[in-house]
Design a protein around this motif. Structure first.
Motif, PDB file in Angstrom:
ATOM      1  N   ASP A   1      -3.082   4.584   0.268  1.00 26.18           N
ATOM      2  CA  ASP A   1      -2.207   3.727   1.086  1.00 26.18           C
ATOM      3  C   ASP A   1      -1.189   4.594   1.817  1.00 26.18           C
ATOM      4  O   ASP A   1      -1.108   5.810   1.605  1.00 26.18           O
TER       5      ASP A   1
ATOM      6  N   ASP B   1       2.000   4.736   1.574  1.00 23.24           N
ATOM      7  CA  ASP B   1       3.019   5.347   0.705  1.00 23.24           C
ATOM      8  C   ASP B   1       2.505   6.652   0.105  1.00 23.24           C
ATOM      9  O   ASP B   1       3.252   7.628  -0.013  1.00 23.24           O
TER      10      ASP B   1
ATOM     11  N   ALA C   1       2.564   9.271   2.791  1.00 25.09           N
ATOM     12  CA  ALA C   1       3.932   9.725   3.052  1.00 25.09           C
ATOM     13  C   ALA C   1       4.437  10.627   1.937  1.00 25.09           C
ATOM     14  O   ALA C   1       5.107  11.637   2.187  1.00 25.09           O
ATOM     15  N   ALA C   2       4.108  10.275   0.688  1.00 24.52           N
ATOM     16  CA  ALA C   2       4.531  11.120  -0.437  1.00 24.52           C
ATOM     17  C   ALA C   2       3.894  12.499  -0.323  1.00 24.52           C
ATOM     18  O   ALA C   2       4.528  13.522  -0.586  1.00 24.52           O
TER      19      ALA C   2
ATOM     20  N   PHE D   1       8.626  10.284   7.958  1.00 30.99           N
ATOM     21  CA  PHE D   1       7.386  10.347   7.179  1.00 30.99           C
ATOM     22  C   PHE D   1       7.321  11.639   6.372  1.00 30.99           C
ATOM     23  O   PHE D   1       6.757  11.668   5.275  1.00 30.99           O
TER      24      PHE D   1
ATOM     25  N   THR E   1      -1.916   4.290  10.152  1.00 30.92           N
ATOM     26  CA  THR E   1      -0.714   5.055   9.798  1.00 30.92           C
ATOM     27  C   THR E   1      -0.317   5.972  10.946  1.00 30.92           C
ATOM     28  O   THR E   1       0.859   6.052  11.315  1.00 30.92           O
TER      29      THR E   1
END
Length: 591
Positions: free
Chosen positions: A106, A108, A111-112, A156, A578
């Motif tokens: 996903d 998130d 981005a992590a 991001f 994204t």
């Protein structure tokens, strides 16, 4: 299996470890890992040649030593081979590709994984910055869309981003505007089209106050009254600002842009004198021909070109305000980095601003933030000239966006008429699609260009359903979503990853390898503050996906094959959406 978001970074570290184990001078060895030509692998390390030349050793022999010393977790995931005199090519194994598609499920997670050295830093991004009491025109487009994309990329990557719209809401033009307002204001026009009426009044005021005229002196007195805090003048100025803000916000809403602050030039009006006193006291600024200036004799271009921080008549200027702005952003926002997005013609000004700020902050012990002047070229017609209306006027940004939506609506209606009647969109749905795709087409046409270059504005190119355009990418997204509707499952279904096997066919492997490169595209676009690198990646990903979709049927009966192909579809959808959202574009589920 450990799954890195950015394998290039991990390979760089692994090669340094291998260099140390192989007896090389690890501190002097720079692996130079970069994305490879897909024909030769996923990544290539080029640093062996430079190191071998410096150490007078055989580069191929050194490369062999490095391969032998590579950590086991790298060799478990990559096939490594030496090419030419000492290049090292790395190709991800199918199992590693599967692990990546499973791990990054996903936005998130993406981005992590994208978190970089920017994590925890505070960046102020100054963009758009139109002038109050004037309509935004086509020349404001690039700063707005490039600035928003940069904000999203920085965030991001882990930075805290402060969006600041440094409005041109103070200065000499307001004396002329108030002069015109008091003489020719049309109350009906102000209610109906306030920003257009203010533009008309400024034009009348400017034409009525030529140099040396008594009328010009009256306009100057209006400005003096405003700057000295006259209640009537301030009330008018406030009205002008509020009217302008509403007009600007309508444009920003259509573009999907938001700001945290609107700290225009007026905000810094009471902060200018302390700056000038400090610069003078530190002997950084001095008098020259009646003006207060800063010289930079150590700089080749600015030896004789002063940075004027107070004009000969004692008035402040852009330099004064920008210095006060730099100070405020460092002291109030605690900025680690500042990016200002304007066209290339202001390059000298901002270079002198940075030089002056460096000297000033060094003398006072203040931290100097990283400073980036993000320049961009012009938008031109096919003859290379500035875009104009048919009568030679400036194209209003509102009108440009309206035309984009109308042109896209015509295309959507035409395509819709050819669909089976049961699948046709309603007129309301056609308009909603046209709004999203039309605006996205304008944004993407700008962002997909190297920002340093001028680009030719072409409706036919930007609205095309093929080529590197927003409609092509939006259609790719909608096409993938249609597969999941047909399959009767969600692209976020976690069972897909569990049931999927490693990619096997050439087309499956090609799209999986491209997905892994998302990290490199994001890093390159962020590090250089050039969104076009991400645009190019998304276009190439969409092309690889199209080739995969044409070569390998997705909804087959074989459950493991069906699962792995649906997983590739799901991750392509995730990365496309994204990436497009990072660029500031909205996407569509149906098109």
């Amino acid at each position: 299996m450990h799954v890195p978001f950015n394998l290039a970074t991990e390979l760089d570290t692994a090669l340094k470890t291998a260099a140390s184990a192989a007896g090389l001078d690890a501190a002097a060895f720079v692996p130079e890992v970069r994305t490879a030509d897909p024909r030769f692998g996923d990544y290539q390390a080029n640093g062996v040649l430079a190191y071998a030349k410096r150490e007078k050793q055989n580069p191929r022999a050194l490369a062999e030593k490095l391969l032998a010393a590579l950590p086991a977790d790298i060799t478990a995931r990559c096939d490594a081979a030496i090419a030419g005199p000492g290049f090292i090519n790395f190709t991800l194994k199918p199992a590693a590709l599967l692990a990546w598609t499973r791990a990054f499920a996903d936005a998130d997670a993406l981005a992590a994984g994208a978190a970089s050295a920017l994590s925890g830093q505070t960046w102020v991004v100054d963009y758009s910055s139109p002038n109050t009491a004037k309509q935004m025109h086509v020349g404001h487009l690039r700063s707005a869309v490039i600035g928003e994309a940069i904000c999203r990329l920085l965030a991001f990557s882990g930075a805290r981003v402060i969006r600041d719209n440094h409005l041109g809401d103070w200065g000499t033009q307001f004396g002329k505007l108030i002069y015109g307002y008091k003489r020719w204001a049309d109350p009906t026009a102000l209610r109906r089209e306030p920003i257009e009426e203010l533009e008309r009044l400024y034009k009348l005021g400017n034409e009525a106050t030529p140099d040396g005229s008594p009328a010009l002196e009256e306009a100057r007195q209006e400005l003096v009254k405003l700057q000295s805090g006259d209640p009537e003048s301030l009330a008018l100025w406030k009205t002008f600002s509020e009217v302008s803000q509403r007009a600007f916000d309508e444009i920003y809403a259509r573009l999907g842009i938001r700001f945290d602050h609107y700290l225009g030039e007026s905000f810094y009006n009471d902060k200018l004198e302390p700056v000038l006193r400090e610069l003078t006291g530190l002997k950084i600024a001095g008098e020259s021909q009646g003006a207060l200036v800063v010289f930079h004799p150590e700089h080749p271009r600015f030896k004789t070109q002063p940075f004027i921080v107070r004009k000969t008549d004692g008035a402040s200027n852009y330099a004064t305000t920008d210095l006060a702005t730099m100070l405020y952003r460092v002291e109030h926002f605690k900025a680690d980095g500042i990016a200002i997005v304007t066209d290339f013609r202001q390059a000298d000004h901002f270079e002198q601003l940075a030089l002056t700020t460096q000297k000033w902050f060094a003398a006072t012990g203040r931290p100097m933030p990283k400073f980036e002047h993000v320049t961009f070229g012009a938008v031109t017609d096919e003859a290379g000239k500035a875009l104009k209306t048919r009568d030679g006027g400036t194209i209003k940004l509102k009108d440009l966006l309206d035309e984009a939506e109308q042109r896209e609506l015509a295309i959507v209606r035409d395509k819709n008429a050819g669909r089976p009647e049961s699948e046709r969109f309603t007129e309301e749905e056609c308009r909603a699609i046209a709004r999203t795709a039309g605006i996205a087409a304008v944004q993407y046409a700008d962002l997909s260009q190297n920002r340093s270059s001028n680009y030719v504005f072409s409706w036919d190119k930007m609205l095309a359903l093929d080529g590197n355009t927003a409609p092509y990418l939006l259609y790719a997204v909608a096409r993938i979503r249609s597969i999941f509707r047909k399959a009767g499952i969600s692209p976020t279904d976690t069972n897909l990853a569990a049931a999927a096997t490693a990619p096997e066919t050439p087309a499956e492997i090609a799209v999986a390898r491209k997905l892994v490169k998302f990290a490199d595209a994001v890093r390159l676009a962020t590090d250089t503050l050039r969104p076009h690198f991400l645009c190019l990646y998304l276009y190439e990903l969409a092309g690889d996906y199209s080739a995969f979709n044409n070569a390998d049927k997705v909804l087959v009966d074989d459950a493991p094959v069906r699962a792995r192909r649906l997983l590739l579809c799901a991750r392509t959808l995730l990365v496309l959406e994204t990436g497009l959202h990072l660029l500031g574009l909205r996407t569509l589920e149906r098109m």
